[in-house]
Structure formats: C-alpha cells, structure tokens
Write a protein that holds these residues in place. Structure first.
Motif, PDB file in Angstrom:
ATOM      1  N   CYS A   1     -20.660 -22.734  25.861  1.00 53.59           N
ATOM      2  CA  CYS A   1     -20.918 -22.979  27.110  1.00 53.59           C
ATOM      3  C   CYS A   1     -21.002 -21.636  27.923  1.00 53.59           C
ATOM      4  CB  CYS A   1     -19.684 -23.610  27.780  1.00 53.59           C
ATOM      5  SG  CYS A   1     -19.547 -25.412  27.165  1.00 53.59           S
TER       6      CYS A   1
ATOM      7  N   CYS B   1     -14.905 -26.483  26.819  1.00 61.62           N
ATOM      8  CA  CYS B   1     -15.606 -27.680  26.058  1.00 61.62           C
ATOM      9  C   CYS B   1     -14.825 -27.949  24.722  1.00 61.62           C
ATOM     10  CB  CYS B   1     -16.986 -26.897  25.435  1.00 61.62           C
ATOM     11  SG  CYS B   1     -17.092 -25.668  24.250  1.00 61.62           S
TER      12      CYS B   1
ATOM     13  N   THR C   1     -17.286 -31.463  28.162  1.00 59.34           N
ATOM     14  CA  THR C   1     -17.377 -30.062  28.760  1.00 59.34           C
ATOM     15  C   THR C   1     -16.445 -30.246  30.367  1.00 59.34           C
ATOM     16  OG1 THR C   1     -19.463 -30.816  29.808  1.00 59.34           O
ATOM     17  CG2 THR C   1     -19.404 -28.991  28.162  1.00 59.34           C
TER      18      THR C   1
END
Length: 495
Positions: A245, A288, A302
């Motif tokens: 992420c 995540c 997420t």
C-alpha cells in the motif's frame, strides 16, 4: 558619608549578594572549580561521599534542584537548560534524555556480552526436566522457564549480506522486513539515500550457523512514495505475491500493488513463475490484509480513512464498509468468515464477510482500547485476539466473552504504528517499542522473558524491524530472531 552609614550599606550589599540566586550559582561554580583544582588525594574522599544525581532531578541526592538548571554529576556543575543561552554547552531536556537513554543502552549491551559467559546455577534443561517429572514444577512454569532458558541463550551475530550491488548495501537503510509463511524468505523495504524506497527478497536458506550468510535479490522496481503497509499474498500459490500500500504523492493517487515474487530473480526456485502484476487505485491506505478464507478467495482488504475496502483481485469487484475512524490494523480469520479491524479511535470490530455492506448486521464483534489500535493478531483457535495500541498497552481478548483476559506490561509506544509478532508454536509474544527495545513475553502467563537493546543508538529513524521463527531458512533452518536496523542485519540464534 560617615563610617557607620558606609558599613551599613556594605552589610546590605553583602546580604543582597547572598540572596540573589545568580550570585549563589556563581559562588557554587567557583567553589566547584576550586575543588577541581585541588590535588587528587584531597578530592578523592569527597567524590566517594557525594552521591550522583540523575539528570534534572534531585531525587535523594544532597544536590539541590534549581528550576531552569541542570546539574552534571560528572563535572559537578550547574548548566542552564535554556537552549542557546550557554554557547559552550547548550542543553535541553531532550538532549539530556537522549544521553541517559544511550548510556542505558550501552550498559545493557555490555551486560549481554557478559551474560554469554555466565550460567545461572541449577538453571539448565536437565535440571528443569527432572524437577518437572518430580512434580516440583507445573506445566506452565516448566514451559516458561524452558523458553526463558532458550531465549536467554540467544547471542547477537551480524549477518553477512551479499548482493549484485554491494555499494547499495552500504548506503540503503532497512525500513522493514517481513518473513513469509515458511520463514525461508524475507521481503525487505529499504530507504534509498537519494529518496524513495526500493524492494528486495533475502533468501534465508543459506542462513546456517556458525557462518551466517544470505543473498539479497533486488528488483529494479523503485518508488518515491511512502510504503504504509505490506503483507504476503497467496494468489498463484502460497506467498506468490507481495501486497504493498503506497501513499499518494502530489497529483498521483494512492494505490495497492500486487508485486509477484517472481520478479526477484531466483526468489523461490522451482515454484515461482511469471505472475500477475496489478495495481488498484485507492485513497491513502493505513493497513492491508490478504484473505486465506475460502469465503473471500483471492480478496484483499485495505484500511482507509473512515472506510474499509474489500477487493477481489480476479473479478475486480469491490465492497466498501463505512467506519467512524481511520482503520490502522487488519487481519482475516482463517476458519470464520470474519475480518478484524483496529481503529484510531481505539475500537476493534469484525466484519462478517457473509453479509453485504448494506444495513447494520456486518459488525460481528466490538472491543475497545483507550488509544489508537496499531496491530491485531488472531490466535490459531480463533477464540482470542491480541491487540496493541499507541498507549503501549498489549491486551489478549476473549472473543466469546469480549473481555480482556491478559495484559502484557513493558511495551513502549506513544504515537508510532508498531506491529505485534505472535508465535504460538514457541509460546511467545514479541514487539519492538518506540524506545527501540525488543521485548519478548511468555504468551501464556505474560511474563517478560527478555529485553533486547538495539545495536544502534535509539532514534525515530532507527526503530528495528524483526522476524522470529523456530525454522529460519526452512524446515532445517536456524531457530532465532532476525533484526534489521540501519544498514545491518543481525541474527539472535539458539540451538
């Protein structure tokens, strides 16, 4: 002016001179300087009798505390705490605290080196086993002492890292390391000196004692965006991808990227093959998690600001769940169709994956901390959950009764996003605090087994990242702890 009036003014001047704290301070400095100029034999007895004082506090010492001043026990002088006032020795409370912290760290490192040569009398495996068989030790005490014995025998050794680009190893700093399921690979995020991050995979199969050598497979994939969260993903096979992420930068939005492990040359020989490389545009994600639950196959989650986003990699289908706070930690349950989330508000809640995102039935469980939750870990029986927060609290929750059944003391955190490492096979819990100390607890009775100081001076930029396994490098690997800090990788191994 007559003689009597002149003498009275002189007495008043001497009295005001003694009452002024600045003149008293100068007098004490002059006296301390005059004592320092005496021969060593004259000052020796005085030094032994005068107790040392802690920085900025008088405590039980005879040295008085003066507001705005710091007494240095080594120089036996007061110094102003106002920054910039004393150009020769500008002091602040922060610098004094750092000095004390560094002194403590060096002392603990020295004690660890001495501990290798000291064996506690009667504290050995055969003695504990005999006491357990005779009934002098119950099962929990025997397990705790066995783990304490093994962990106390761990010795720090530097791991030699080989790479196709040795010059990069000397400049790039470890940001985090993450071991895969079998503990034979480490995914690494390194901060590049020119800015940004690059990724690599370290093969641990060559990590053998006494010579500890590993090889880092780097990739040309490079980003100038901050990595907020990382986890291993199993799309083609177990741990075939890495889910990253990334924060947005300027006009570039944030994204969640699936990076095939096969991009790293020979990262997993015989198994890796070209895999899916895809990216999903999302707002800045705090956390995540990848799902291994059959009811959410090929899905990842997420944690966003006031929202949880569930995405299917194959179909692209998405589900959004609104929350009242930022989601900082996530983990999927394996048997039950649940996704657990830890929020900045201190709330921990579970999303029932069988329910849609409509209505209110999707919140299955709710727990509450007093501070922002930074990590959640589900135990194997899925009846308990471990959580830590930004107040340094680590709690074990019973999900059936929604009550805290155990608390682990000693963790240090004030505002950092720090993970927990639970290893039920070894019966231990591990966490690195914001003070850069790695602490290991007994999972069953919350006893603190060991506190490991960082090999580097403590700082916000050098908080160690750790990985622990009883099989580092695979089924026949070395048991122990890996610690990445600065440009170095250390192994704390035991047999």
């Amino acid at each position: 002016m007559n003689k009597s009036s002149w003498q009275s003014r002189r007495r008043r001047g001497r009295s005001s001179h003694q009452q002024n704290p600045w003149f008293r301070l100068r007098d004490s400095d002059d006296r301390s300087n005059s004592r320092a100029a005496r021969p060593a034999q004259d000052s020796g007895s005085h030094d032994e009798e005068s107790p040392s004082t802690s920085s900025g506090t008088a405590g039980a010492s005879s040295v008085p505390e003066l507001p705005g001043y710091y007494y240095d026990p080594e120089k036996k002088r007061y110094f102003r705490l106002l920054p910039g006032h004393n150009n020769c020795n500008p002091l602040t409370k922060e610098s004094i605290r750092q000095k004390e912290t560094e002194s403590k760290r060096l002392r603990l490192l020295e004690e660890e080196d001495k501990q290798k040569k000291i064996v506690r009398r009667g504290f050995n495996a055969s003695s504990m086993l005999r006491k357990s068989q005779l009934g002098f030790l119950n099962v929990s005490s025997y397990c705790r002492l066995a783990h304490e014995l093994r962990l106390s025998c761990m010795e720090r050794k530097k791991v030699q890292i080989r790479s196709l680009d040795p010059s990069a190893l000397a400049s790039d700093r470890f940001n985090l390391i993450l071991a895969d399921t079998n503990s034979d690979r480490l995914f690494t995020v390194n901060d590049v000196k020119v800015g940004g991050s690059k990724y690599g995979i370290i093969n641990l199969q060559s990590l053998k004692t006494p010579t500890l050598k590993v090889f880092m497979h780097e990739n040309l994939y490079f980003t100038n965006r901050k990595v907020n969260s990382v986890c291993w993903a199993s799309l083609n096979h177990l741990d075939s991808h890495i889910l990253l992420c990334l924060m947005g930068l300027a006009e570039t939005p944030g994204c969640a990227t699936l990076l095939p492990a096969s991009l790293f040359v020979n990262s997993h020989p015989g198994i890796d093959r070209p895999g899916m490389l895809c990216s999903f545009r999302i707002p800045g994600a705090w956390s995540c998690a990848w799902s291994l639950n059959i009811q959410a196959n090929n899905c990842f989650s997420t944690g966003l600001s006031r929202r949880v986003l569930l995405t299917n990699v194959v179909t692209g289908h998405r589900q959004s769940f609104g929350t009242s706070s930022d989601v900082l930690a996530q983990q999927f349950a394996l048997m039950a169709p649940l996704l657990f989330n830890g929020c900045r508000s201190g709330e921990i809640f579970a999303i029932d994956l069988r329910c849609g995102n409509q209505g209110k039935g999707w919140k299955a469980t709710r727990l509450f901390h007093d501070s922002a939750v930074t990590s959640v870990r589900i135990l194997q029986d899925e009846q308990c959950l471990m959580a830590s927060d930004m107040a340094g609290k680590i709690k074990l929750w019973d999900l059936r009764t929604t009550r805290c059944i155990r608390q682990y003391e000693g963790h240090v955190n004030e505002y950092a996003h720090l993970p927990l490492h639970v290893h039920e096979e070894e019966g231990i819990l591990m966490a690195v605090g914001q003070d850069c100390y790695t602490r290991i607890w007994s999972l069953h009775d919350a006893h603190l087994l060991r506190t490991i100081p960082s090999p580097y001076p403590a700082s916000k930029a050098d908080i160690p990242s750790v990985a622990f396994s009883s099989r580092l490098g695979g089924s026949r690997g070395t048991p122990g702890l890996l610690m990445a800090v600065g440009q170095d990788l250390y192994c704390y191994s035991y047999s």
